[in-house]
Design a protein around this motif. Sequence first.
Motif, PDB file in Angstrom:
ATOM      1  N   SER A  87       0.830  -1.203   0.000  1.00 21.28           N
ATOM      2  CA  SER A  87       0.000   0.000   0.000  1.00 21.28           C
ATOM      3  C   SER A  87       0.868   1.258   0.000  1.00 21.28           C
ATOM      4  N   ASN A  88       1.932   1.255   0.807  1.00 20.18           N
ATOM      5  CA  ASN A  88       2.846   2.399   0.845  1.00 20.18           C
ATOM      6  C   ASN A  88       3.549   2.598  -0.489  1.00 20.18           C
ATOM      7  N   ARG A  89       3.988   1.501  -1.095  1.00 21.92           N
ATOM      8  CA  ARG A  89       4.652   1.592  -2.400  1.00 21.92           C
ATOM      9  C   ARG A  89       3.699   2.123  -3.461  1.00 21.92           C
ATOM     10  N   LEU A  90       2.455   1.666  -3.421  1.00 21.22           N
ATOM     11  CA  LEU A  90       1.456   2.117  -4.382  1.00 21.22           C
ATOM     12  C   LEU A  90       1.199   3.616  -4.228  1.00 21.22           C
ATOM     13  N   GLN A  91       1.066   4.090  -3.000  1.00 21.14           N
ATOM     14  CA  GLN A  91       0.857   5.513  -2.752  1.00 21.14           C
ATOM     15  C   GLN A  91       2.059   6.325  -3.234  1.00 21.14           C
ATOM     16  N   HIS A  92       3.261   5.836  -2.966  1.00 21.93           N
ATOM     17  CA  HIS A  92       4.482   6.510  -3.419  1.00 21.93           C
ATOM     18  C   HIS A  92       4.511   6.593  -4.951  1.00 21.93           C
ATOM     19  N   LEU A  96       4.556   9.908  -7.435  1.00 27.13           N
ATOM     20  CA  LEU A  96       5.548  10.121  -8.489  1.00 27.13           C
ATOM     21  C   LEU A  96       4.893  10.326  -9.851  1.00 27.13           C
ATOM     22  N   LEU A  97       3.868   9.538 -10.132  1.00 26.52           N
ATOM     23  CA  LEU A  97       3.196   9.651 -11.428  1.00 26.52           C
ATOM     24  C   LEU A  97       2.490  10.995 -11.596  1.00 26.52           C
ATOM     25  N   LYS A  98       2.015  11.574 -10.490  1.00 26.61           N
ATOM     26  CA  LYS A  98       1.383  12.897 -10.567  1.00 26.61           C
ATOM     27  C   LYS A  98       2.396  13.971 -10.953  1.00 26.61           C
ATOM     28  N   LEU A  99       3.658  13.761 -10.596  1.00 32.07           N
ATOM     29  CA  LEU A  99       4.711  14.729 -10.906  1.00 32.07           C
ATOM     30  C   LEU A  99       5.238  14.596 -12.329  1.00 32.07           C
ATOM     31  N   MET A 100       4.966  13.492 -12.958  1.00 28.44           N
ATOM     32  CA  MET A 100       5.479  13.237 -14.302  1.00 28.44           C
ATOM     33  C   MET A 100       4.474  13.688 -15.348  1.00 28.44           C
ATOM     34  N   PRO A 101       4.972  13.998 -16.538  1.00 31.75           N
ATOM     35  CA  PRO A 101       4.030  14.357 -17.610  1.00 31.75           C
ATOM     36  C   PRO A 101       3.131  13.163 -17.938  1.00 31.75           C
ATOM     37  N   GLU A 102       1.909  13.449 -18.372  1.00 34.15           N
ATOM     38  CA  GLU A 102       0.977  12.371 -18.680  1.00 34.15           C
ATOM     39  C   GLU A 102       1.402  11.591 -19.907  1.00 34.15           C
ATOM     40  N   ARG A 103       2.026  12.275 -20.843  1.00 35.60           N
ATOM     41  CA  ARG A 103       2.453  11.618 -22.078  1.00 35.60           C
ATOM     42  C   ARG A 103       3.953  11.756 -22.252  1.00 35.60           C
TER      43      ARG A 103
END
Length: 115
Positions: A87-92, A96-103
């Motif tokens: 669960s912690n890894r998934l949240q992390h 990270l994915l929110k900080l990265m560009p979508e494409r």
Amino acid sequence: MAKTNISDSMEGFSRSTRHGVSLIASEIRIARKNRKMTQADLAKRVGCSRDTIIAIEAAKPSVAIAYVLEAAVILGIRLFDDPDVLSNRLQHNRTLLKLMPERTRDSKPEFRDDF
């Protein structure tokens, strides 16, 4: 010569991937047999067809990963860390994915006009 469905072939996958798929397939089959569970019983619990369980146990790479993971969970096969760590890894990862560009796009070659 019998035709082989290209999606069921392990050709083209790395050795690590082939071995990993085969390992999970054999673990699922062994755990099912140890529990004296039929393929039909497991299919009912997983929510898929018996043919899907047959494909999982035959290490077919075309099976949806959710069915493989669900079969492993039902049979008590731990594929990941304990649930809290997972669960912690998934949240992390979500952070990270929110900080990265979508494409991600191919970089365009630099235009050179200095001829």
